[in-house]
Design an enzyme around this catalytic site. Structure first.
Site, PDB file in Angstrom:
ATOM      1  N   GLU A 155      -2.422   9.279   9.110  1.00  0.00           N
ATOM      2  CA  GLU A 155      -2.019   8.629   7.870  1.00  0.00           C
ATOM      3  C   GLU A 155      -2.949   9.079   6.746  1.00  0.00           C
ATOM      4  O   GLU A 155      -3.721   8.288   6.207  1.00  0.00           O
ATOM      5  CB  GLU A 155      -2.034   7.112   8.014  1.00  0.00           C
ATOM      6  CG  GLU A 155      -1.316   6.413   6.862  1.00  0.00           C
ATOM      7  CD  GLU A 155      -1.464   4.899   6.901  1.00  0.00           C
ATOM      8  OE1 GLU A 155      -0.464   4.205   6.621  1.00  0.00           O
ATOM      9  OE2 GLU A 155      -2.565   4.403   7.189  1.00  0.00           O
TER      10      GLU A 155
ATOM     11  N   GLU B 276      -3.441  -4.934  10.657  1.00  0.00           N
ATOM     12  CA  GLU B 276      -4.319  -3.898  10.124  1.00  0.00           C
ATOM     13  C   GLU B 276      -5.230  -4.443   9.029  1.00  0.00           C
ATOM     14  O   GLU B 276      -4.758  -5.029   8.059  1.00  0.00           O
ATOM     15  CB  GLU B 276      -3.474  -2.761   9.553  1.00  0.00           C
ATOM     16  CG  GLU B 276      -4.270  -1.618   8.959  1.00  0.00           C
ATOM     17  CD  GLU B 276      -3.392  -0.542   8.350  1.00  0.00           C
ATOM     18  OE1 GLU B 276      -3.919   0.548   8.075  1.00  0.00           O
ATOM     19  OE2 GLU B 276      -2.176  -0.796   8.163  1.00  0.00           O
TER      20      GLU B 276
END
Length: 259
Positions: free
Chosen positions: A240, A143
């Site tokens: 998220e 990520e």
């Protein structure tokens, strides 16, 4: 429509972690993700998944001392053995929890090492993890994170992530594309998602500014969700974000989209 999973590190924090599984299921989610499972026995988490008919989607490899501000160790030359031990720990948890992907956080760039060594360490660690995870039937994602929220984070844009992926040269390494982080770092979200669809195995969402629910900021999520359908994205979309008030009060965006 995209498959949305609840990130239990950010959503339903009104209750204790193990109680968030039931809260997520009650709200209509069928999958969950979170930062780390390692503070709890894997079997205890598995029981919560089963009781609430939830799929475990993703968690991160161990990332150092989170409470002290560490955000990953994969690019740290002096912590390679710790990183490799963390891969084994993640595999042990994933085998119990049933998820077939884990995320690697590169970490904040360590001081006192030259750029070439830091990159080589990250590439070598990813090679090790991708191969070890492949043997367990688990995909590895990495990520990119914006450097405003985490100053100095090593992996911070899609171009860099794709270049690293090419150097790792593994069919078991993919990108986790966080729309919030990449809106801050590079924009051009739709084109990036469509162009790099084959390399993206997981997507996460939050609006900007504020990192709150979709629909609270500048990102056109209705357009992007339709785009994900149009380009036939098959993975999960992890929610998220930080609820502006309570998690349940902020779920109107999900109800609207699903209807």
């Amino acid at each position: 429509m995209p498959r949305f999973c609840a990130n239990l590190s950010m959503l339903f924090t009104e209750v204790e972690f193990l109680d968030r599984f039931a809260a997520a299921a009650f709200a209509g989610f069928r999958g969950v993700e979170y930062l780390f499972p390692y503070d709890f026995p894997a079997e205890e988490i598995r029981a919560r998944l089963d009781a609430n008919k939830l799929e475990q989607v993703l968690f991160n490899l161990p990332a150092g001392d989170w409470a002290k501000g560490e955000r990953g160790i994969a690019c740290h030359p002096d912590r390679v053995e710790e990183f490799r031990a963390g891969v084994d720990q993640a595999i042990a948890y994933a085998r119990v929890l049933g998820n077939d992907q884990v995320n690697c956080l590169a970490g904040i760039r360590p001081q006192g090492h030259d750029d070439a060594l830091v990159e080589r360490t990250f590439v070598d660690n990813l090679k090790f993890a991708a191969e070890k995870l492949k043997g367990a039937g688990i995909k590895l994602v990495m990520e990119a994170i914006n450097t405003r929220d985490i100053p100095g984070f090593y992996l911070n844009n899609t171009r860099q992530a794709l270049a690293i992926r090419e150097k790792v040269d593994s069919g078991n390494l993919f990108l986790q594309y966080d729309i919030y982080h990449m809106q801050i770092m590079e924009g051009d979200l739709a084109r990036t998602l469509e162009t790099n669809l084959a390399a993206i195995n997981h997507v996460q969402i939050a609006d900007n500014p504020g990192r709150n629910e979709p629909g609270t900021g500048e990102i056109n999520y209705h357009f992007l969700f339709c785009l994900l359908d149009r380009i036939d994205y098959r993975g999960w979309v992890g929610c998220e974000y930080k609820p502006a008030t309570t998690t349940t009060a902020g779920l109107d965006w999900l109800i609207t989209h699903n209807n």
